[in-house]
Design a protein around this motif. Structure first.
Motif, PDB file in Angstrom:
ATOM      1  N   LYS A   1     -67.666   3.104  83.923  1.00  0.00           N
ATOM      2  CA  LYS A   1     -66.519   2.265  83.577  1.00  0.00           C
ATOM      3  C   LYS A   1     -66.490   1.970  82.084  1.00  0.00           C
ATOM      4  O   LYS A   1     -65.441   2.020  81.433  1.00  0.00           O
ATOM      5  CB  LYS A   1     -66.573   0.956  84.367  1.00  0.00           C
ATOM      6  CG  LYS A   1     -65.363   0.057  84.151  1.00  0.00           C
ATOM      7  CD  LYS A   1     -65.444  -1.191  85.024  1.00  0.00           C
ATOM      8  CE  LYS A   1     -64.217  -2.085  84.795  1.00  0.00           C
ATOM      9  NZ  LYS A   1     -64.294  -3.308  85.638  1.00  0.00           N
ATOM     10  N   LEU A   2     -67.664   1.660  81.506  1.00  0.00           N
ATOM     11  CA  LEU A   2     -67.752   1.383  80.077  1.00  0.00           C
ATOM     12  C   LEU A   2     -67.412   2.634  79.257  1.00  0.00           C
ATOM     13  O   LEU A   2     -66.774   2.540  78.207  1.00  0.00           O
ATOM     14  CB  LEU A   2     -69.154   0.884  79.724  1.00  0.00           C
ATOM     15  CG  LEU A   2     -69.565  -0.460  80.339  1.00  0.00           C
ATOM     16  CD1 LEU A   2     -70.995  -0.808  79.958  1.00  0.00           C
ATOM     17  CD2 LEU A   2     -68.612  -1.573  79.893  1.00  0.00           C
ATOM     18  N   PHE A   3     -67.841   3.804  79.752  1.00  0.00           N
ATOM     19  CA  PHE A   3     -67.529   5.053  79.068  1.00  0.00           C
ATOM     20  C   PHE A   3     -66.024   5.298  79.059  1.00  0.00           C
ATOM     21  O   PHE A   3     -65.442   5.636  78.021  1.00  0.00           O
ATOM     22  CB  PHE A   3     -68.252   6.222  79.737  1.00  0.00           C
ATOM     23  CG  PHE A   3     -69.522   6.623  79.047  1.00  0.00           C
ATOM     24  CD1 PHE A   3     -69.534   7.605  78.076  1.00  0.00           C
ATOM     25  CD2 PHE A   3     -70.718   6.000  79.354  1.00  0.00           C
ATOM     26  CE1 PHE A   3     -70.705   7.968  77.422  1.00  0.00           C
ATOM     27  CE2 PHE A   3     -71.899   6.354  78.725  1.00  0.00           C
ATOM     28  CZ  PHE A   3     -71.885   7.342  77.748  1.00  0.00           C
ATOM     29  N   LEU A   4     -65.387   5.128  80.195  1.00  0.00           N
ATOM     30  CA  LEU A   4     -63.947   5.355  80.283  1.00  0.00           C
ATOM     31  C   LEU A   4     -63.177   4.402  79.374  1.00  0.00           C
ATOM     32  O   LEU A   4     -62.176   4.782  78.770  1.00  0.00           O
ATOM     33  CB  LEU A   4     -63.481   5.203  81.732  1.00  0.00           C
ATOM     34  CG  LEU A   4     -63.806   6.376  82.660  1.00  0.00           C
ATOM     35  CD1 LEU A   4     -63.480   6.023  84.108  1.00  0.00           C
ATOM     36  CD2 LEU A   4     -63.055   7.637  82.243  1.00  0.00           C
ATOM     37  N   ASN A   5     -63.655   3.167  79.274  1.00  0.00           N
ATOM     38  CA  ASN A   5     -63.002   2.196  78.395  1.00  0.00           C
ATOM     39  C   ASN A   5     -63.187   2.551  76.925  1.00  0.00           C
ATOM     40  O   ASN A   5     -62.336   2.229  76.088  1.00  0.00           O
ATOM     41  CB  ASN A   5     -63.553   0.786  78.660  1.00  0.00           C
ATOM     42  CG  ASN A   5     -63.099   0.232  79.996  1.00  0.00           C
ATOM     43  OD1 ASN A   5     -62.085   0.649  80.537  1.00  0.00           O
ATOM     44  ND2 ASN A   5     -63.854  -0.715  80.538  1.00  0.00           N
TER      45      ASN A   5
ATOM     46  N   ALA B   1     -60.919  11.512  83.055  1.00  0.00           N
ATOM     47  CA  ALA B   1     -60.482  11.505  81.654  1.00  0.00           C
ATOM     48  C   ALA B   1     -59.433  12.576  81.393  1.00  0.00           C
ATOM     49  O   ALA B   1     -58.443  12.345  80.689  1.00  0.00           O
ATOM     50  CB  ALA B   1     -61.683  11.703  80.734  1.00  0.00           C
ATOM     51  N   LYS B   2     -59.637  13.749  81.960  1.00  0.00           N
ATOM     52  CA  LYS B   2     -58.694  14.850  81.759  1.00  0.00           C
ATOM     53  C   LYS B   2     -57.351  14.582  82.434  1.00  0.00           C
ATOM     54  O   LYS B   2     -56.319  15.090  82.008  1.00  0.00           O
ATOM     55  CB  LYS B   2     -59.301  16.159  82.267  1.00  0.00           C
ATOM     56  CG  LYS B   2     -60.401  16.717  81.356  1.00  0.00           C
ATOM     57  CD  LYS B   2     -60.946  18.027  81.856  1.00  0.00           C
ATOM     58  CE  LYS B   2     -61.965  18.618  80.891  1.00  0.00           C
ATOM     59  NZ  LYS B   2     -61.352  19.099  79.644  1.00  0.00           N
TER      60      LYS B   2
ATOM     61  N   VAL C   1     -68.370  10.317  67.781  1.00  0.00           N
ATOM     62  CA  VAL C   1     -69.072  10.777  68.979  1.00  0.00           C
ATOM     63  C   VAL C   1     -69.676   9.590  69.720  1.00  0.00           C
ATOM     64  O   VAL C   1     -70.310   8.724  69.110  1.00  0.00           O
ATOM     65  CB  VAL C   1     -70.192  11.776  68.605  1.00  0.00           C
ATOM     66  CG1 VAL C   1     -70.971  12.201  69.843  1.00  0.00           C
ATOM     67  CG2 VAL C   1     -69.602  13.005  67.913  1.00  0.00           C
ATOM     68  N   ILE C   2     -69.474   9.563  71.032  1.00  0.00           N
ATOM     69  CA  ILE C   2     -70.077   8.542  71.887  1.00  0.00           C
ATOM     70  C   ILE C   2     -71.375   9.097  72.469  1.00  0.00           C
ATOM     71  O   ILE C   2     -71.416  10.252  72.908  1.00  0.00           O
ATOM     72  CB  ILE C   2     -69.129   8.138  73.033  1.00  0.00           C
ATOM     73  CG1 ILE C   2     -67.937   7.357  72.479  1.00  0.00           C
ATOM     74  CG2 ILE C   2     -69.861   7.303  74.074  1.00  0.00           C
ATOM     75  CD1 ILE C   2     -66.909   6.998  73.542  1.00  0.00           C
TER      76      ILE C   2
ATOM     77  N   PRO D   1     -58.285  15.050  75.714  1.00  0.00           N
ATOM     78  CA  PRO D   1     -59.606  14.449  75.947  1.00  0.00           C
ATOM     79  C   PRO D   1     -60.651  15.009  74.997  1.00  0.00           C
ATOM     80  O   PRO D   1     -60.495  16.113  74.465  1.00  0.00           O
ATOM     81  CB  PRO D   1     -59.912  14.838  77.400  1.00  0.00           C
ATOM     82  CG  PRO D   1     -59.123  16.085  77.634  1.00  0.00           C
ATOM     83  CD  PRO D   1     -57.865  15.911  76.827  1.00  0.00           C
ATOM     84  N   PRO D   2     -61.724  14.264  74.770  1.00  0.00           N
ATOM     85  CA  PRO D   2     -62.785  14.738  73.878  1.00  0.00           C
ATOM     86  C   PRO D   2     -63.596  15.850  74.528  1.00  0.00           C
ATOM     87  O   PRO D   2     -63.424  16.158  75.715  1.00  0.00           O
ATOM     88  CB  PRO D   2     -63.638  13.482  73.663  1.00  0.00           C
ATOM     89  CG  PRO D   2     -63.442  12.691  74.908  1.00  0.00           C
ATOM     90  CD  PRO D   2     -62.016  12.921  75.305  1.00  0.00           C
ATOM     91  N   LYS D   3     -64.507  16.424  73.758  1.00  0.00           N
ATOM     92  CA  LYS D   3     -65.439  17.413  74.291  1.00  0.00           C
ATOM     93  C   LYS D   3     -66.601  16.666  74.953  1.00  0.00           C
ATOM     94  O   LYS D   3     -67.155  15.738  74.365  1.00  0.00           O
ATOM     95  CB  LYS D   3     -65.961  18.323  73.179  1.00  0.00           C
ATOM     96  CG  LYS D   3     -64.905  19.258  72.620  1.00  0.00           C
ATOM     97  CD  LYS D   3     -64.395  20.197  73.674  1.00  0.00           C
ATOM     98  CE  LYS D   3     -63.360  21.151  73.144  1.00  0.00           C
ATOM     99  NZ  LYS D   3     -62.830  22.043  74.195  1.00  0.00           N
ATOM    100  N   PHE D   4     -66.941  17.068  76.165  1.00  0.00           N
ATOM    101  CA  PHE D   4     -67.997  16.388  76.910  1.00  0.00           C
ATOM    102  C   PHE D   4     -69.278  17.225  76.921  1.00  0.00           C
ATOM    103  O   PHE D   4     -69.238  18.409  77.282  1.00  0.00           O
ATOM    104  CB  PHE D   4     -67.549  16.123  78.343  1.00  0.00           C
ATOM    105  CG  PHE D   4     -66.419  15.134  78.444  1.00  0.00           C
ATOM    106  CD1 PHE D   4     -66.668  13.769  78.427  1.00  0.00           C
ATOM    107  CD2 PHE D   4     -65.102  15.563  78.553  1.00  0.00           C
ATOM    108  CE1 PHE D   4     -65.631  12.854  78.506  1.00  0.00           C
ATOM    109  CE2 PHE D   4     -64.055  14.662  78.646  1.00  0.00           C
ATOM    110  CZ  PHE D   4     -64.317  13.296  78.621  1.00  0.00           C
TER     111      PHE D   4
END
Length: 257
Positions: free
Chosen positions: A38-42, A69-70, A7-8, A76-79
């Motif tokens: 941007k950091l999250f997407l990476n 992301a989708k 989990v992020i 994709p993960p759960k947001f």
């Protein structure tokens, strides 16, 4: 259940440390990322199961990030989006964007951690159930086709041929490596040899060609097999049936291929 999920979490928020501790206590691996889209997407990849992020971030808001992301990820993960904005309009917008949950600050980190684990557990269980249902669905479709064509279910070649078609529907490369990959794969599953698999499939096709319904055979093979050549080869038979199925049931099969 060590490192059961990844989990992020947004770094440096008032809830970060408490939520991290609540998750790691339950065996969850937590990755901290600065409040930057941007950091999250990476950081988001196929290994990430859930993302807990702020609604407002540098670069783009959470709704735009979820949409991106989708678009770019197959799974994709759960947001989980957090914000102090408790308006119903904002919550609806976030959920509509594809978030699994909108959590209004302040919140209880222990409760949020429990909810995240429940979301992931239910999602994985549901995904597994759907995969099993779809697998049974494709097997039933192919079984029906085999019966229509006239391959007797009591001979070994029926089971080898059925499995061969399933594998070729799921993986296009299989039909291009019948001798090197397909037959050995079938042989390994049924505890036999590739040469016996080849002979049994050839026999099953011969039986279908001799006893099967001509109209049904024409429906699946048409004029692709010239009359002077007689029955199709193993590769031709498997390729044509799997191709027909992929075309006819494209929408249903796309979900499992």
């Amino acid at each position: 259940m060590k490192n059961m999920y990844k989990v992020i979490i947004t770094q440096g928020m008032d809830y970060t440390e408490n939520l991290k501790q609540a998750l790691t206590t339950q065996g969850i691996e937590v990755i901290l990322v600065q409040k930057d889209a941007k950091l999250f997407l990476n950081a988001i990849n196929s290994d990430i199961d859930a993302v807990v992020m702020e609604l407002s971030m540098k670069g783009m808001d959470a709704c735009a990030l979820i949409g991106k992301a989708k678009q770019t990820m197959l799974n994709p993960p759960k947001f989980i989006v957090t914000s102090a904005d408790d308006s119903e309009a904002t919550e609806n917008l976030v959920i509509k964007s594809g978030a699994a949950m909108y959590s209004i600050k302040p919140f209880d980190s222990e409760m949020l951690a429990a909810t995240i684990i429940k979301i992931l557990t239910n999602f994985i269980a549901l995904t597994k159930l759907k995969a099993e249902e779809k697998h049974l669905d494709i097997q039933q479709i192919i079984t029906d086709v085999m019966h229509q064509i006239g391959v007797p279910a009591h001979i070994k070649g029926y089971h080898y041929l059925r499995k061969s078609i399933i594998l070729c529907v799921q993986n296009d490369d299989m039909i291009n490596a019948v001798t090197k990959i397909l037959y050995p794969t079938i042989a390994n599953e049924f505890d036999t040899t590739p040469s016996r698999v080849e002979r049994a499939i050839r026999h099953a096709i011969e039986v279908a060609w001799d006893r099967g319904d001509v109209d049904i055979l024409n429906k699946y093979f048409g004029y692709t097999i010239h009359n002077s050549r007689g029955k199709p080869t193993n590769s031709e038979f498997i390729a044509m049936i799997s191709d027909k199925l992929k075309l006819k049931y494209k929408e249903r099969l796309q979900e499992i291929i």
